[in-house]
Write an enzyme that holds these catalytic residues in place. Structure first.
Site, PDB file in Angstrom:
ATOM      1  N   ASN A 145       0.811  -1.227   0.000  1.00  0.00           N
ATOM      2  CA  ASN A 145       0.000   0.000   0.000  1.00  0.00           C
ATOM      3  C   ASN A 145       0.845   1.278   0.000  1.00  0.00           C
ATOM      4  O   ASN A 145       0.508   2.247  -0.679  1.00  0.00           O
ATOM      5  CB  ASN A 145      -1.000  -0.008   1.155  1.00  0.00           C
ATOM      6  CG  ASN A 145      -0.353  -0.129   2.504  1.00  0.00           C
ATOM      7  OD1 ASN A 145       0.739  -0.677   2.636  1.00  0.00           O
ATOM      8  ND2 ASN A 145      -0.996   0.400   3.523  1.00  0.00           N
ATOM      9  N   GLY A 219       2.387  -5.848   7.388  1.00  0.00           N
ATOM     10  CA  GLY A 219       1.482  -6.591   6.519  1.00  0.00           C
ATOM     11  C   GLY A 219       0.249  -7.000   7.296  1.00  0.00           C
ATOM     12  O   GLY A 219      -0.101  -6.383   8.309  1.00  0.00           O
ATOM     13  N   SER A 220      -0.397  -8.048   6.845  1.00  0.00           N
ATOM     14  CA  SER A 220      -1.668  -8.439   7.459  1.00  0.00           C
ATOM     15  C   SER A 220      -1.433  -9.185   8.779  1.00  0.00           C
ATOM     16  O   SER A 220      -0.363  -9.764   9.008  1.00  0.00           O
ATOM     17  CB  SER A 220      -2.439  -9.340   6.499  1.00  0.00           C
ATOM     18  OG  SER A 220      -1.687 -10.518   6.259  1.00  0.00           O
ATOM     19  N   GLU A 241       3.882  -4.775  12.330  1.00  0.00           N
ATOM     20  CA  GLU A 241       2.871  -3.725  12.126  1.00  0.00           C
ATOM     21  C   GLU A 241       1.778  -4.355  11.292  1.00  0.00           C
ATOM     22  O   GLU A 241       1.977  -4.629  10.105  1.00  0.00           O
ATOM     23  CB  GLU A 241       3.498  -2.523  11.397  1.00  0.00           C
ATOM     24  CG  GLU A 241       4.592  -1.814  12.183  1.00  0.00           C
ATOM     25  CD  GLU A 241       4.059  -1.026  13.371  1.00  0.00           C
ATOM     26  OE1 GLU A 241       2.831  -0.871  13.505  1.00  0.00           O
ATOM     27  OE2 GLU A 241       4.883  -0.577  14.183  1.00  0.00           O
ATOM     28  N   LEU A 242       0.609  -4.566  11.885  1.00  0.00           N
ATOM     29  CA  LEU A 242      -0.381  -5.435  11.251  1.00  0.00           C
ATOM     30  C   LEU A 242      -1.680  -4.698  10.933  1.00  0.00           C
ATOM     31  O   LEU A 242      -1.711  -3.477  10.856  1.00  0.00           O
ATOM     32  CB  LEU A 242      -0.614  -6.653  12.153  1.00  0.00           C
ATOM     33  CG  LEU A 242       0.665  -7.402  12.565  1.00  0.00           C
ATOM     34  CD1 LEU A 242       0.358  -8.544  13.511  1.00  0.00           C
ATOM     35  CD2 LEU A 242       1.423  -7.910  11.341  1.00  0.00           C
ATOM     36  N   CYS A 275      -3.076   1.550   6.471  1.00  0.00           N
ATOM     37  CA  CYS A 275      -3.278   0.776   7.697  1.00  0.00           C
ATOM     38  C   CYS A 275      -4.112   1.539   8.712  1.00  0.00           C
ATOM     39  O   CYS A 275      -4.947   0.979   9.392  1.00  0.00           O
ATOM     40  CB  CYS A 275      -1.946   0.382   8.293  1.00  0.00           C
ATOM     41  SG  CYS A 275      -0.837   1.762   8.535  1.00  0.00           S
ATOM     42  N   GLU A 373     -11.413  -5.941   8.629  1.00  0.00           N
ATOM     43  CA  GLU A 373     -10.644  -4.878   7.975  1.00  0.00           C
ATOM     44  C   GLU A 373     -10.911  -4.934   6.466  1.00  0.00           C
ATOM     45  O   GLU A 373     -10.505  -5.882   5.802  1.00  0.00           O
ATOM     46  CB  GLU A 373      -9.153  -5.096   8.229  1.00  0.00           C
ATOM     47  CG  GLU A 373      -8.297  -4.046   7.570  1.00  0.00           C
ATOM     48  CD  GLU A 373      -6.816  -4.353   7.620  1.00  0.00           C
ATOM     49  OE1 GLU A 373      -6.402  -5.490   7.346  1.00  0.00           O
ATOM     50  OE2 GLU A 373      -6.057  -3.416   7.920  1.00  0.00           O
ATOM     51  N   GLU A 452       7.267   1.413  15.588  1.00  0.00           N
ATOM     52  CA  GLU A 452       8.146   2.038  14.612  1.00  0.00           C
ATOM     53  C   GLU A 452       8.151   3.538  14.903  1.00  0.00           C
ATOM     54  O   GLU A 452       7.247   4.068  15.521  1.00  0.00           O
ATOM     55  CB  GLU A 452       7.653   1.764  13.182  1.00  0.00           C
ATOM     56  CG  GLU A 452       7.811   0.293  12.818  1.00  0.00           C
ATOM     57  CD  GLU A 452       7.685   0.006  11.329  1.00  0.00           C
ATOM     58  OE1 GLU A 452       6.702   0.413  10.709  1.00  0.00           O
ATOM     59  OE2 GLU A 452       8.606  -0.643  10.786  1.00  0.00           O
TER      60      GLU A 452
END
Ligand code: NAD
Length: 470
Positions: A145, A219-220, A241-242, A275, A373, A452
């Site tokens: 993305n 990602g997912s 990071e999901l 996200c 989502e 992050e």
């Protein structure tokens, strides 16, 4: 057709094969990207390992190199942005903004300190120092993305802390990342940044590889579970990071006409493939009609088209898998009695993956597009009667990435924000201005592990070592 190569040890790394990269606006193949096999992955890992001792030893050189990296990428933005639009779909201005904006992360980390702490002074009683040591090789795995921004969020702090990196973009969007790897062969010492591409199971090979000591993954949630499982085999350190199902809670004193524009872009920027995009809105029943009308008007006015065309505000959905998912969730909601106040069905029957911004009403929790989502251009607007109930519903998912509260009274909004279980809660904004290199970003619950950005992000690319004498 764009031509791109992988990078290892400062040199082109031929793939063991190649695969098609498709422009989602046209359905045309824009490149054959290299596919990395196990032998090429070993070569990239070995190059990163070999570069580690010298790179980790010279902090001054690392700071300078990160600034030079930012300069080189910014100087190439005219060449890189059309590549990003062609593979990802986003409009040209967004592509330029993503690439140039991400360079702020390189500069921020170049200038950020990661000091050792001395717990016991260096005197006759001894000395105890808490040092920070880089891990060695970091594996960075990015989604499609924001391919450049999310890669540099990892690369910048990882390199600054003294690690070397093997970076893997999403198979859908490898081209801009590969081009950055090529361009940085002239900027960074060989092996410091290595870029590999290819269809999965490349990601799984990377997480199972014995060389990296730290994995930074975006990602997912589904893939995040696999990454965590793979990392447990040899206790690789991870940050994940999901996904998210980010709620916007509108309070009863908000003015729908005033908040609609910001709320719309909080949900639809990058076609909702963001996200932290607003993924569901909870609004008092008394304001529901007015807010839906204002959001629908904005949606209908949006210029959707090829990201390469002048004036496009939203491009296509980025890939067929995501397009089918969003179209399926919208069709399912409509089949359950939801109403599309704007959009609701694919735009046109051409090869482009265009789906108009869709505002859905007449639905509540318990419907997949509210509970899951969607990660696409469709937004459910759900009415509520009691604020406590709306907060419970906002918190009632496995996710906890971001959220927002909208109110004329920011103190009251802050009290509501404190009750929302998410890594970031914004007041009267969602997304815009929120992503800064100095602000920590990370999810609660199944939205991730670790942070992050900011000093927290930098610290996460090092481990503590106590050095003492008594
Ligand atoms: P994805 O999980 O399908 O893929 C992400 C990356 O993982 C890709 O590079 C993929 O090739 C790789 N991968 C696939 N299988 C793997 C495995 N077994 N081991 C290691 N890597 C593997 O996600 P996506 O569809 O590319 O991205 C969309 C998702 O990313 C959404 O859920 C979105 O919410 C999330 N996301 C989260 C953030 C955040 O900061 N929290 C940011 C952007 C996107």
């Amino acid at each position: 057709m764009f031509d791109s190569t992988m990078t290892a040890g400062g040199l082109p790394l031929p793939g063991s094969g190649a695969y098609d990269v498709v422009n989602p606006a046209t359905g045309l193949v824009v490149a054959r990207a290299p596919a990395c096999g196990p032998a090429e992955l070993d070569a990239a890992m070995a190059a990163a390992q070999a570069a580690f001792p010298a790179w980790s030893a010279d902090e001054k050189a690392r700071r300078a190199a990160l600034h030079e990296t930012a300069d080189a990428i910014v100087a190439a933005v005219d060449r890189l942005a059309p590549l990003l639009t062609a593979e990802q779909g986003k409009p040209g201005y967004e592509a330029r903004g993503e690439i140039a904006g991400a360079c702020a992360w390189l500069r921020y980390y170049a200038d950020l300190d990661l000091p050792a702490e001395t717990l016991l002074q260096d005197d006759e009683n001894g000395r105890i120092a808490v040092m920070r040591r880089p891990f060695g090789v970091v594996a960075a795995i990015a989604p499609w993305n924001f391919p450049v921004a999310l890669a540099l969020w990892k690369v910048a702090p990882a390199l600054r802390a003294g690690n070397t990196v093997v970076l893997k973009p999403s198979p859908y969007t490898p081209l801009t990342t590969l081009a950055i790897g090529e361009l940085l062969r002239e900027v960074l010492p060989p092996g410091v940044l290595n870029v590999v591409s290819g269809p999965d199971p490349l990601g799984a090979w990377i997480t199972a590889h014995r060389t990296p000591r730290r994995i930074s993954f975006t990602g997912s949630t589904e893939t995040g579970t696999k990454v965590m499982t793979a990392a447990s085999a040899d206790f690789k350190r991870i940050s994940l990071e999901l996904g998210g199902n980010d709620p916007a809670i509108v309070l009863d004193d908000a003015d729908p006409a005033k908040i609609a524009e910001a709320l719309f872009w909080g949900a639809f920027r990058n076609n909702g493939q963001f996200c932290m995009a607003v993924k569901r809105v909870y609004v008092p029943a008394a304001l529901h009609g007015e807010l839906v009308e204002a959001l629908a008007a904005r949606a209908l006015a949006t210029r959707v088209g090829d990201g390469a065309a002048e004036g496009t505000e939203l491009g296509p959905v980025s890939n067929r898998r995501q397009y089918d998912r969003v179209a399926g969730l919208v069709a399912d909601a409509l089949g359950r009695g939801a109403v599309a106040a704007a959009g609701g069905a694919p735009a046109g029957d051409g090869p482009g993956l265009f789906f108009p911004p869709t505002i859905l009403t007449g639905l509540s929790d318990g419907v997949p597009i509210v509970d899951e989502e969607q990660f696409g251009p469709a937004l459910p607007v759900v009415a509520y009667d009691r604020l406590d109930d709306a907060i419970d519903r906002a918190n009632g998912t496995p996710y906890g990435l971001t959220a927002s509260v909208w109110s004329a009274d920011t103190d009251r909004a802050a009290q509501v924000a404190a009750r929302v279980d998410a890594g970031q809660v914004w007041i009267n904004t969602h997304g815009r201005g929120a992503l800064r290199p100095d602000v920590p970003f990370g999810g609660h619950k199944s939205s991730g592990i670790g942070l992050e950005n900011g000093r927290w992000g930098l610290e996460s690319f090092s481990e503590i070592q106590v050095v003492g004498r008594l």
